[in-house]
Design a protein around this motif. Structure first.
Motif, PDB file in Angstrom:
ATOM      1  N   LYS A 319     -16.311  17.177 -42.586  1.00 37.77           N
ATOM      2  CA  LYS A 319     -17.577  17.862 -42.779  1.00 37.77           C
ATOM      3  C   LYS A 319     -18.741  16.889 -42.654  1.00 37.77           C
ATOM      4  CE  LYS A 319     -19.859  21.220 -45.770  1.00 37.77           C
ATOM      5  NZ  LYS A 319     -19.758  22.027 -47.002  1.00 37.77           N
ATOM      6  N   ILE A 331     -11.596  19.502 -40.698  1.00 40.31           N
ATOM      7  CA  ILE A 331     -11.945  20.857 -40.267  1.00 40.31           C
ATOM      8  C   ILE A 331     -11.532  20.999 -38.811  1.00 40.31           C
ATOM      9  CG2 ILE A 331     -13.820  22.490 -39.872  1.00 40.31           C
ATOM     10  CD1 ILE A 331     -15.290  21.099 -42.194  1.00 40.31           C
ATOM     11  N   SER A 333     -11.329  23.200 -35.353  1.00 38.38           N
ATOM     12  CA  SER A 333     -11.989  24.263 -34.592  1.00 38.38           C
ATOM     13  C   SER A 333     -11.301  24.405 -33.249  1.00 38.38           C
ATOM     14  CB  SER A 333     -13.475  23.943 -34.377  1.00 38.38           C
ATOM     15  OG  SER A 333     -14.129  23.704 -35.602  1.00 38.38           O
ATOM     16  N   SER A 363     -13.315  28.501 -36.246  1.00 34.14           N
ATOM     17  CA  SER A 363     -13.161  27.307 -37.068  1.00 34.14           C
ATOM     18  C   SER A 363     -12.630  27.695 -38.444  1.00 34.14           C
ATOM     19  CB  SER A 363     -14.510  26.596 -37.220  1.00 34.14           C
ATOM     20  OG  SER A 363     -14.386  25.430 -37.992  1.00 34.14           O
ATOM     21  N   ASP A 364     -11.941  26.750 -39.097  1.00 33.45           N
ATOM     22  CA  ASP A 364     -11.442  27.027 -40.442  1.00 33.45           C
ATOM     23  C   ASP A 364     -12.383  26.490 -41.528  1.00 33.45           C
ATOM     24  OD1 ASP A 364     -11.037  24.302 -40.401  1.00 33.45           O
ATOM     25  OD2 ASP A 364      -8.853  24.396 -40.503  1.00 33.45           O
ATOM     26  N   GLY A 365     -13.605  26.145 -41.135  1.00 37.18           N
ATOM     27  CA  GLY A 365     -14.598  25.667 -42.100  1.00 37.18           C
ATOM     28  C   GLY A 365     -15.908  25.387 -41.395  1.00 37.18           C
ATOM     29  N   ASP A 367     -18.155  22.443 -40.117  1.00 38.48           N
ATOM     30  CA  ASP A 367     -18.203  20.995 -39.923  1.00 38.48           C
ATOM     31  C   ASP A 367     -19.638  20.491 -39.816  1.00 38.48           C
ATOM     32  OD1 ASP A 367     -19.028  21.626 -37.337  1.00 38.48           O
ATOM     33  OD2 ASP A 367     -17.104  21.130 -36.415  1.00 38.48           O
ATOM     34  N   ARG A 376     -18.436  30.921 -39.148  1.00 42.37           N
ATOM     35  CA  ARG A 376     -17.024  30.635 -38.899  1.00 42.37           C
ATOM     36  C   ARG A 376     -16.678  30.722 -37.421  1.00 42.37           C
ATOM     37  NH1 ARG A 376     -12.596  33.495 -38.037  1.00 42.37           N
ATOM     38  NH2 ARG A 376     -13.639  35.480 -38.389  1.00 42.37           N
TER      39      ARG A 376
END
Length: 441
Positions: A319, A331, A333, A363-365, A367, A376
């Motif tokens: 992040k 993270i 993507s 993405s799972d978070g 960044d 997302r």
């Protein structure tokens, strides 16, 4: 003087004259070949040196991007990008080192993305979705290199300086250089270091391209310079590379009988990516892992060219701002998309190009680079057309693009006012390019 001695001297003089004539003829042919190759790249040939120089510009008579709402300037006139480039090539006859060259390309700093430079940030210039700047590249790229011939069909190019290290540009045929109408998930990573490029050719067509780079790795996307703007120093070198196979060219090289069947077709497959970190641990590291695989098909005919390409990209970051690099949570993507281009379609007043892309990014978070403010996913499309050599003016192009992108928030996240859920991008552009060989005629 005896007759035998006279004949011997005459024979020697004829042999020397023949060798001299052969060398002179060979040198003349080499010069003609070098001059022809220089003209092929729109260069000027002077005393064994090819100078390829150009100046190009694109102006968006109208540029609209709904993602810039609440930041102001969502519709603007006169946004532009100008580029000057020069490449000086010295050819070496009768040497494995075919040529040595210097290459420089420059764009004014305020015309490139700079959203990761804190001193230049403002309310709406903090991430890739809505940023100041027209094109996604550093303002200056410069390198020195050499092209080494291994065999008639194999060569190696060595670069030192700054250069594109990995990644993909949009397909040729995209009307504008505006970064937000390119497929979300493809981009070129620029860096400085050493690059080795290997190429296997079948006559004039490429069969294999293999590129490997060892680079500084100090640069983040969204910085206008290849040199970092703060005191971060990369702990280790980063690595980048590309491997591409032109499948049908390889088939033609192996099976001569296939030539009639495949001469108007090309199928290619490739993978390109980079691995490294920016900054020094603890507290300043940023993971920078990219990987894109792609597959494309090209068809050429007397009516024009058609090309289609699909791609799949994966990115790993920590992040933005946590500074832990690979030492902290990552993270992941991913992106996928398709591009289609129709090019070189002749009409009375234009040579037409048509372009379309469709893309999905997930993405799972967050960044902070690709996915900001609880975003997302991004999905969208762009369609465009360009009239090149417009109205009989060579190198003048008029282009138009329209696209839409949709953002998906994390579950439970409220909409952020500065980012509409769905946004349109539109531009009407005028482009022109000057080549040195035309300027001095």
């Amino acid at each position: 003087m005896s007759l035998r001695l006279f004949l011997l001297l005459m024979g020697l003089s004829q042999s020397v004259f023949a060798d001299f004539s052969w060398d002179t003829s060979n040198q003349w042919l080499n010069k003609q070949r070098e001059q022809s190759e220089c003209m092929d790249i729109h260069g000027v040939y002077i005393n064994g040196v090819c100078i390829e120089a150009s100046a190009s510009g694109q102006v968006a008579a109208l540029l609209h991007n709904d993602f810039r709402k609440s930041g102001g300037n969502e519709t603007s006139m006169g946004d532009h990008v100008t580029e000057g480039s020069i490449k000086i090539i010295r050819t070496n006859d009768n040497s494995r080192i075919k040529n040595i060259f210097i290459s420089v390309s420059m764009i004014p700093k305020d015309q490139v993305l700079n959203y990761n430079e804190e001193s230049e940030q403002n309310y709406h210039n903090k991430d890739r979705i809505r940023a100041d700047g027209y094109v996604d590249r550093p303002w200056m790229i410069a390198n020195i290199g050499a092209n080494i011939e291994i065999t008639d069909s194999q060569d190696v190019t060595i670069l030192a300086g700054s250069f594109p290290a990995s990644g993909l540009d949009p397909l040729q045929g995209k009307p504008s250089r505006y970064y937000m109408t390119a497929p979300y998930g493809i981009f070129v990573r620029y860096d400085k270091g050493i690059q080795l490029n290997y190429q296997l050719k079948e006559e004039l067509d490429r069969v294999i391209l293999a590129s490997f780079s060892v680079v500084d790795g100090d640069t983040l996307k969204g910085e206008s310079s290849i040199d970092p703007f703060d005191s971060r120093a990369n702990s280790y070198p980063a690595y980048a590379g590309t491997l591409e196979l032109r499948v049908l060219n390889a088939v033609r090289k192996i099976f001569d009988s296939s030539n009639p069947h495949f001469k108007n077709h090309d199928l290619y497959v490739g993978v390109t990516g980079a691995h490294g970190d920016v900054g020094s641990y603890p507290g300043e590291k940023r993971t920078q892992d990219d990987m894109t695989a792609y597959l494309g098909y090209v068809f050429t005919s007397k009516w024009g060219d058609a090309e289609v390409r699909v791609f799949k990209s994966d990115f790993t970051r920590n992040k933005m701002g946590d500074g832990n690099g690979r030492h902290g949570p990552q993270i992941d993507s991913s992106a996928k998309g398709i591009e289609v281009a129709l090019r070189n379609i002749e009409s009375k007043y234009c040579t037409w190009d048509f372009y379309y892309n469709q893309h999905v990014f997930d993405s799972d978070g967050q960044d902070g680079e690709f996915t900001p403010e609880k975003v997302r996913a991004v999905k969208g499309w762009t369609v465009g057309s360009a009239c090149r050599n417009a109205f009989g003016v060579k190198d003048l192009a008029v282009g138009v693009e329209y696209g839409r992108n949709q953002l998906t928030r994390n579950k439970g996240a409220k909409d952020v006012e500065s980012y509409p859920t769905t946004a349109s991008q539109f531009n009407l552009t005028f482009s022109y390019r000057f080549n040195l060989n035309k300027m001095i005629r």
